[in-house]
Design a protein around this motif. Structure first.
Motif, PDB file in Angstrom:
ATOM      1  N   THR A   2      -6.991  11.027 -12.501  1.00  0.00           N
ATOM      2  CA  THR A   2      -6.133  11.155 -11.401  1.00  0.00           C
ATOM      3  C   THR A   2      -6.095   9.765 -10.872  1.00  0.00           C
ATOM      4  OG1 THR A   2      -6.331  13.520 -11.373  1.00  0.00           O
ATOM      5  CG2 THR A   2      -5.239  12.283  -9.574  1.00  0.00           C
ATOM      6  N   THR A   3      -4.925   9.260 -10.267  1.00  0.00           N
ATOM      7  CA  THR A   3      -4.982   8.167  -9.523  1.00  0.00           C
ATOM      8  C   THR A   3      -4.977   8.461  -7.966  1.00  0.00           C
ATOM      9  OG1 THR A   3      -2.583   7.838  -9.438  1.00  0.00           O
ATOM     10  CG2 THR A   3      -3.807   6.537 -11.229  1.00  0.00           C
ATOM     11  N   SER A   4      -5.381   7.752  -7.195  1.00  0.00           N
ATOM     12  CA  SER A   4      -5.228   8.011  -5.904  1.00  0.00           C
ATOM     13  C   SER A   4      -4.163   8.245  -5.301  1.00  0.00           C
ATOM     14  CB  SER A   4      -6.233   7.220  -5.014  1.00  0.00           C
ATOM     15  OG  SER A   4      -5.400   5.699  -5.090  1.00  0.00           O
ATOM     16  N   SER A   5      -3.131   7.731  -5.701  1.00  0.00           N
ATOM     17  CA  SER A   5      -1.826   7.879  -5.186  1.00  0.00           C
ATOM     18  C   SER A   5      -1.103   9.154  -5.610  1.00  0.00           C
ATOM     19  CB  SER A   5      -0.547   6.687  -5.727  1.00  0.00           C
ATOM     20  OG  SER A   5      -0.731   6.797  -6.902  1.00  0.00           O
ATOM     21  N   ALA A   6      -1.559   9.585  -6.641  1.00  0.00           N
ATOM     22  CA  ALA A   6      -1.202  11.017  -7.013  1.00  0.00           C
ATOM     23  C   ALA A   6      -2.133  12.228  -6.750  1.00  0.00           C
ATOM     24  CB  ALA A   6      -1.273  11.006  -8.616  1.00  0.00           C
ATOM     25  N   PRO A  48       1.248  -1.448   7.673  1.00  0.00           N
ATOM     26  CA  PRO A  48       2.576  -1.037   8.687  1.00  0.00           C
ATOM     27  C   PRO A  48       3.146   0.253   7.944  1.00  0.00           C
ATOM     28  CG  PRO A  48       2.604  -3.260   8.256  1.00  0.00           C
ATOM     29  CD  PRO A  48       1.323  -2.747   7.327  1.00  0.00           C
ATOM     30  N   GLY A  49       3.100   1.269   8.652  1.00  0.00           N
ATOM     31  CA  GLY A  49       3.835   2.639   8.102  1.00  0.00           C
ATOM     32  C   GLY A  49       2.732   3.739   7.598  1.00  0.00           C
ATOM     33  N   ALA A  50       1.308   3.040   7.847  1.00  0.00           N
ATOM     34  CA  ALA A  50       0.334   4.092   7.245  1.00  0.00           C
ATOM     35  C   ALA A  50      -0.017   4.933   8.546  1.00  0.00           C
ATOM     36  CB  ALA A  50      -1.036   3.126   7.136  1.00  0.00           C
ATOM     37  N   GLU A 136      -3.070  10.934   2.652  1.00  0.00           N
ATOM     38  CA  GLU A 136      -1.991  11.093   3.176  1.00  0.00           C
ATOM     39  C   GLU A 136      -1.317   9.681   3.100  1.00  0.00           C
ATOM     40  OE1 GLU A 136      -1.647  13.073   6.857  1.00  0.00           O
ATOM     41  OE2 GLU A 136      -0.364  11.552   7.610  1.00  0.00           O
ATOM     42  N   GLY A 137      -0.332   9.817   2.351  1.00  0.00           N
ATOM     43  CA  GLY A 137       0.509   8.304   2.223  1.00  0.00           C
ATOM     44  C   GLY A 137      -0.219   7.303   1.633  1.00  0.00           C
TER      45      GLY A 137
END
Ligand code: FES
Length: 143
Positions: A2-6, A48-50, A136-137
């Motif tokens: 698993t990748t961290s983004s998933a 930005p956006g985090a 998260e994100g």
């Protein structure tokens, strides 16, 4: 793998503690398994956006290593599994200062902890306290 983004919330190891120090980002240090990796000029800094309470970008927490952000240690013992720990050494209360070579070091008296907080070497006899973290994100956030 698993990748961290998933990651889903289930993939994140949730500690039992209250993560009240999420905004205490002063004194952030980054250590990883790859010493050749370029240093992030803003380790632990939110993109930005985090999420506002982001402790670190998930991508900045190396597999087999971790980062210290304020009073929190965030490790990634295995790919996609993040662990939040208190940075306060259980021996006499110093702040742990290094995450290196697969462990977390307290330089005050030489205690060493595993990436899950377990004691590897005393004089500390109790593990680092767990702190709840989640992805998260693309960021690691407290809670
Ligand atoms: Fe960490 Fe003593 S306070 S080893």
């Amino acid at each position: 793998m698993t990748t961290s983004s998933a990651l889903s919330r289930r993939d994140v190891v949730l500690g039992a503690g209250v993560a009240a120090a999420a905004v205490a980002v002063a004194g952030c240090s980054t250590y990883g398994a790859d010493p050749a990796a370029p240093a992030d000029p803003t380790p632990g800094g939110a993109e930005p956006g985090a999420p506002a309470q982001a402790l670190a970008k998930a991508a900045d927490v190396p597999v087999g290593g971790g980062v210290i952000v304020g009073d929190t240690v965030v490790t990634q013992p295995t790919a996609g599994t993040y662990v939040g720990l208190s940075a306060t050494c259980t021996h006499a209360g110093c702040k742990v200062t290094k995450v290196q070579d697969g462990g977390i070091d307290c330089v005050c008296h030489g205690s060493r902890f595993a990436l899950d907080g377990a004691v590897l070497k005393g004089p500390a006899s109790k593990p680092l306290a767990a702190k709840a973290v989640r992805v998260e994100g693309g960021s690691i956030v407290a809670g």
